[in-house]
Scaffold this motif. Structure first.
Motif, mmCIF file in Angstrom:
data_model
loop_
_atom_site.group_PDB
_atom_site.id
_atom_site.type_symbol
_atom_site.label_atom_id
_atom_site.label_comp_id
_atom_site.label_asym_id
_atom_site.label_seq_id
_atom_site.Cartn_x
_atom_site.Cartn_y
_atom_site.Cartn_z
ATOM 1 N N TRP A 1 75.213 51.664 -13.896
ATOM 2 C CA TRP A 1 76.111 51.657 -12.733
ATOM 3 C C TRP A 1 77.138 52.777 -12.866
ATOM 4 C CZ3 TRP A 1 81.118 51.428 -11.198
ATOM 5 C CH2 TRP A 1 81.396 50.995 -9.892
ATOM 6 N N ASN A 2 77.694 52.930 -14.068
ATOM 7 C CA ASN A 2 78.688 53.981 -14.300
ATOM 8 C C ASN A 2 78.083 55.371 -14.143
ATOM 9 O OD1 ASN A 2 80.801 52.195 -14.855
ATOM 10 N ND2 ASN A 2 80.262 52.062 -17.025
ATOM 11 N N ASN A 3 76.843 55.538 -14.582
ATOM 12 C CA ASN A 3 76.198 56.851 -14.478
ATOM 13 C C ASN A 3 76.068 57.292 -13.023
ATOM 14 O OD1 ASN A 3 75.915 56.899 -17.255
ATOM 15 N ND2 ASN A 3 73.798 56.154 -17.227
ATOM 16 N N ILE A 4 75.604 56.377 -12.166
ATOM 17 C CA ILE A 4 75.458 56.711 -10.744
ATOM 18 C C ILE A 4 76.828 56.925 -10.109
ATOM 19 C CG2 ILE A 4 74.595 55.917 -8.519
ATOM 20 C CD1 ILE A 4 72.391 56.622 -10.460
ATOM 21 N N SER A 5 77.778 56.074 -10.475
ATOM 22 C CA SER A 5 79.134 56.194 -9.937
ATOM 23 C C SER A 5 79.758 57.535 -10.309
ATOM 24 C CB SER A 5 79.998 55.046 -10.459
ATOM 25 O OG SER A 5 81.347 55.207 -10.062
ATOM 26 N N ASP A 6 79.656 57.905 -11.581
ATOM 27 C CA ASP A 6 80.255 59.164 -12.054
ATOM 28 C C ASP A 6 79.582 60.377 -11.410
ATOM 29 O OD1 ASP A 6 81.936 57.694 -13.632
ATOM 30 O OD2 ASP A 6 80.785 57.979 -15.484
ATOM 31 N N ALA A 7 78.256 60.311 -11.265
ATOM 32 C CA ALA A 7 77.540 61.431 -10.645
ATOM 33 C C ALA A 7 77.932 61.577 -9.175
ATOM 34 C CB ALA A 7 76.032 61.224 -10.773
ATOM 35 N N GLY A 8 78.140 60.452 -8.504
ATOM 36 C CA GLY A 8 78.588 60.503 -7.115
ATOM 37 C C GLY A 8 79.964 61.125 -6.990
ATOM 38 N N LEU A 9 80.879 60.723 -7.866
ATOM 39 C CA LEU A 9 82.226 61.304 -7.859
ATOM 40 C C LEU A 9 82.178 62.802 -8.136
ATOM 41 C CD1 LEU A 9 84.167 58.528 -9.805
ATOM 42 C CD2 LEU A 9 84.674 59.300 -7.484
ATOM 43 N N LYS A 10 81.346 63.191 -9.072
ATOM 44 C CA LYS A 10 81.223 64.612 -9.411
ATOM 45 C C LYS A 10 80.741 65.416 -8.200
ATOM 46 C CE LYS A 10 78.999 67.663 -12.832
ATOM 47 N NZ LYS A 10 78.180 68.487 -11.927
ATOM 48 N N GLY A 11 79.749 64.869 -7.488
ATOM 49 C CA GLY A 11 79.243 65.558 -6.308
ATOM 50 C C GLY A 11 80.291 65.703 -5.220
ATOM 51 N N ILE A 12 81.103 64.669 -5.044
ATOM 52 C CA ILE A 12 82.159 64.719 -4.031
ATOM 53 C C ILE A 12 83.217 65.749 -4.408
ATOM 54 C CG2 ILE A 12 84.056 63.425 -2.986
ATOM 55 C CD1 ILE A 12 81.304 62.718 -1.878
ATOM 56 N N TYR A 13 83.641 65.739 -5.669
ATOM 57 C CA TYR A 13 84.688 66.671 -6.105
ATOM 58 C C TYR A 13 84.221 68.122 -6.050
ATOM 59 C CZ TYR A 13 87.312 62.624 -7.768
ATOM 60 O OH TYR A 13 88.000 61.442 -7.840
ATOM 61 N N GLU A 14 82.917 68.333 -6.152
ATOM 62 C CA GLU A 14 82.393 69.700 -6.118
ATOM 63 C C GLU A 14 82.192 70.226 -4.703
ATOM 64 O OE1 GLU A 14 78.810 69.553 -8.364
ATOM 65 O OE2 GLU A 14 79.821 69.714 -10.314
ATOM 66 N N ARG A 15 82.098 69.323 -3.713
ATOM 67 C CA ARG A 15 81.708 69.790 -2.379
ATOM 68 C C ARG A 15 82.551 69.265 -1.222
ATOM 69 N NH1 ARG A 15 75.476 68.547 -1.717
ATOM 70 N NH2 ARG A 15 75.842 69.737 0.192
ATOM 71 N N TYR A 16 83.237 68.127 -1.392
ATOM 72 C CA TYR A 16 83.825 67.486 -0.214
ATOM 73 C C TYR A 16 85.307 67.143 -0.351
ATOM 74 C CZ TYR A 16 78.991 67.057 1.271
ATOM 75 O OH TYR A 16 77.700 67.333 1.634
ATOM 76 N N THR A 17 86.042 67.901 -1.150
ATOM 77 C CA THR A 17 87.484 67.670 -1.225
ATOM 78 C C THR A 17 88.186 68.431 -0.107
ATOM 79 O OG1 THR A 17 87.878 69.552 -2.691
ATOM 80 C CG2 THR A 17 87.323 67.442 -3.736
ATOM 81 N N TRP A 18 89.434 68.039 0.184
ATOM 82 C CA TRP A 18 90.196 68.723 1.228
ATOM 83 C C TRP A 18 90.456 70.178 0.851
ATOM 84 C CZ3 TRP A 18 90.524 67.538 5.994
ATOM 85 C CH2 TRP A 18 90.477 66.197 6.402
ATOM 86 N N LYS A 19 90.622 70.452 -0.439
ATOM 87 C CA LYS A 19 90.857 71.826 -0.874
ATOM 88 C C LYS A 19 89.652 72.705 -0.547
ATOM 89 C CE LYS A 19 91.993 74.639 -4.919
ATOM 90 N NZ LYS A 19 92.279 74.639 -6.370
ATOM 91 N N ILE A 20 88.458 72.210 -0.862
ATOM 92 C CA ILE A 20 87.241 72.971 -0.573
ATOM 93 C C ILE A 20 87.069 73.137 0.934
ATOM 94 C CG2 ILE A 20 84.720 72.926 -0.728
ATOM 95 C CD1 ILE A 20 85.043 71.451 -3.399
ATOM 96 N N TYR A 21 87.327 72.060 1.680
ATOM 97 C CA TYR A 21 87.185 72.113 3.141
ATOM 98 C C TYR A 21 88.119 73.153 3.749
ATOM 99 C CZ TYR A 21 87.529 70.655 8.020
ATOM 100 O OH TYR A 21 87.555 70.639 9.385
ATOM 101 N N SER A 22 89.383 73.156 3.308
ATOM 102 C CA SER A 22 90.355 74.095 3.874
ATOM 103 C C SER A 22 89.986 75.537 3.531
ATOM 104 C CB SER A 22 91.760 73.768 3.368
ATOM 105 O OG SER A 22 91.833 73.868 1.958
ATOM 106 N N GLN A 23 89.492 75.757 2.306
ATOM 107 C CA GLN A 23 89.085 77.111 1.924
ATOM 108 C C GLN A 23 87.918 77.601 2.779
ATOM 109 O OE1 GLN A 23 88.328 76.593 -2.272
ATOM 110 N NE2 GLN A 23 90.420 77.144 -2.855
ATOM 111 N N ARG A 24 86.953 76.730 3.017
ATOM 112 C CA ARG A 24 85.812 77.104 3.855
ATOM 113 C C ARG A 24 86.248 77.366 5.290
ATOM 114 N NH1 ARG A 24 81.121 72.796 1.923
ATOM 115 N NH2 ARG A 24 80.683 73.749 -0.106
ATOM 116 N N LEU A 25 87.156 76.532 5.780
ATOM 117 C CA LEU A 25 87.634 76.701 7.147
ATOM 118 C C LEU A 25 88.329 78.044 7.320
ATOM 119 C CD1 LEU A 25 87.987 75.393 9.933
ATOM 120 C CD2 LEU A 25 90.138 74.422 9.115
ATOM 121 N N LEU A 26 89.172 78.402 6.358
ATOM 122 C CA LEU A 26 89.874 79.680 6.440
ATOM 123 C C LEU A 26 88.897 80.853 6.334
ATOM 124 C CD1 LEU A 26 93.009 78.880 4.238
ATOM 125 C CD2 LEU A 26 92.949 79.218 6.715
ATOM 126 N N THR A 27 87.888 80.703 5.477
ATOM 127 C CA THR A 27 86.884 81.763 5.338
ATOM 128 C C THR A 27 86.115 81.963 6.635
ATOM 129 O OG1 THR A 27 86.631 81.310 2.976
ATOM 130 C CG2 THR A 27 84.842 82.506 4.063
#
Length: 308
Positions: free
Chosen positions: A208-234
Motif C-alpha cells: 500500500w505504501n509503495n503505490i501511495s509513495d509512487a503516486g505522490l512522486k508522480g504528482i510532485y513531478e508533474r502536477y504542483t502549482w509551481k509546475i503549472y504556473s511555470q508552464r503557463l508563463l512559458t
C-alpha cells in the motif's frame, strides 16, 4: 527538557490529527445514507457528480455483485442528493433512483455509505485523508474523464488510486506503479483488480505504501502549482512571440504580393493588349471577391479564373 512540541504525553501534531480523525468520522456519519458495521475495514472511496458518465452507480453495482470484495472493504460514495425531490436534473434523478434500488436489491446495509455532495473543499480534503488513514483506495469509475481533478486530489493525499483508462487519468497514472487503470465497461475486471490489491496489501503491508509513495512522486513531478504556473508563463511567452512573429509575416507577405503585382502582373496583362483595370478588377458578384486581405491577391485570383 522535553521536545518543544510535546504537551504532556502527546505532541500538538498528534492532538490535531486525533481531532481531524474524529471530525472525519463524524463527516462519514453526517449527510449520509447507509451505515458501516465494521469501521476497521479499509474503504473504497469515490466522489463525483451523480450522473451517467461519472458512473457512480456502476461502481456500486460492481462492488455489490462481488462478495469477496465486500468481505475485504467498505464502500463510501460522495455525490448527489438522497431525495429525488431536491434535484431538478432529470439525469441525476434517474441515478438517485438507481442508487436506492441497488442498496435494496443487494442489501448493502453495513457495507455501504452514501454521503451527499459536499461543497466545502476543506471538508473534502479531510475525507481523502480519513480514507488514507484507513488504508483505503480511491476509485474514479467514469466512462470518460477529460482531466481527472479528483484523481490528482486523491493521489496528493496519498491514496492509491484506481481510475478510468478513458481520458486524462490514463496520463496521470502509471499502471501498477503509481496507481491502476480500470475499464468501467468491464466491471468484473475492476472488482478483481480491487480484490487482488487488498489481498496483496494483507500479505505485504508495504505494498500500500509503495503505490501511495509512487503516486505522490508522480504528482510532485508533474502536477504542483509551481509546475503549472511555470508552464503557463512559458506558454504565454510562446503565444506572445508567435503573435508578434505572425504580424511580421503578414506584412512581409503583403509586400511580396505588391511586388509581384507591379513587376509581373501588370506586364502579363499588358502583353494581352487589355486595360489592366478592365480585366483585373473582379466584379462584386465574383465568388472569391474579397476573400484575401490583400487587394493585389484578389485580382490575381480573378485573373486566373478569367484566363481559364
Amino acid at each position: 527538557m522535553g521536545h518543544p512540541l510535546m504537551i504532556g504525553p502527546q505532541s500538538k501534531r498528534d492532538r490535531v490529527q486525533e481531532a481531524l480523525s474524529a471530525h472525519s468520522n463524524e463527516l462519514v456519519s453526517l449527510f449520509s445514507s447507509g451505515m458501516l458495521s465494521d469501521q476497521s475495514m479499509p474503504i473504497i472511496f469515490t466522489m463525483a457528480r451523480l450522473n451517467r458518465v461519472k458512473n457512480l452507480t456502476g461502481l456500486v453495482e460492481c462492488y455489490s455483485k462481488n462478495f469477496k470484495l465486500r468481505e475485504q472493504a467498505n464502500l463510501v460514495v460522495v455525490g448527489g442528493y438522497f431525495d429525488v425531490k431536491k434535484s431538478t436534473d432529470r439525469e441525476e434523478i434517474i441515478e438517485i433512483e438507481k442508487m436506492h434500488g441497488l442498496m435494496k436489491r443487494y442489501n448493502l446495509h453495513g457495507h455501504f455509505r452514501w454521503i451527499a455532495a459536499q461543497m466545502n473543499r476543506a471538508r473534502n480534503g479531510e475525507l481523502y485523508r480519513h480514507i488514507a488513514d484507513k488504508r483505503g483506495v480511491f476509485v474514479q469509475p467514469a466512462f470518460y474523464e477529460a482531466f481527472g481533478l479528483t484523481v490528482v486530489e486523491a493521489m496528493t493525499c496519498g491514496l492509491p488510486t484506481f481510475a478510468t483508462c478513458h481520458g486524462g487519468p490514463a496520463e496521470i497514472i502509471e499502471h501498477d506503479i503509481s496507481g491502476f487503470h480500470i475499464d468501467p465497461h468491464q466491471p468484473d475486471q475492476v472488482a478483481k483488480l480491487l480484490v487482488d490489491f487488498f489481498e496483496r496489501c494483507r500479505e505485504d503491508p508495504g505494498y500500500w505504501n509503495n503505490i501511495s509513495d509512487a503516486g505522490l512522486k508522480g504528482i510532485y513531478e508533474r502536477y504542483t502549482w509551481k509546475i503549472y504556473s511555470q508552464r503557463l508563463l512559458t506558454l504565454a511567452g510562446v503565444y506572445g512571440f508567435w503573435k508578434y512573429a505572425s504580424e511580421l509575416e503578414r506584412r512581409e507577405t503583403q509586400r511580396y504580393l505588391e511586388m509581384f503585382y507591379i513587376l509581373k502582373y501588370q506586364d502579363l496583362v499588358s502583353s494581352h493588349g487589355q486595360d489592366i483595370r478592365s480585366i483585373a478588377t473582379p466584379p462584386d458578384d465574383f465568388p472569391n471577391a474579397g476573400c484575401s486581405p490583400f487587394p493585389a491577391l484578389n485580382e490575381v485570383i480573378f485573373l486566373s479564373h478569367a484566363q481559364t
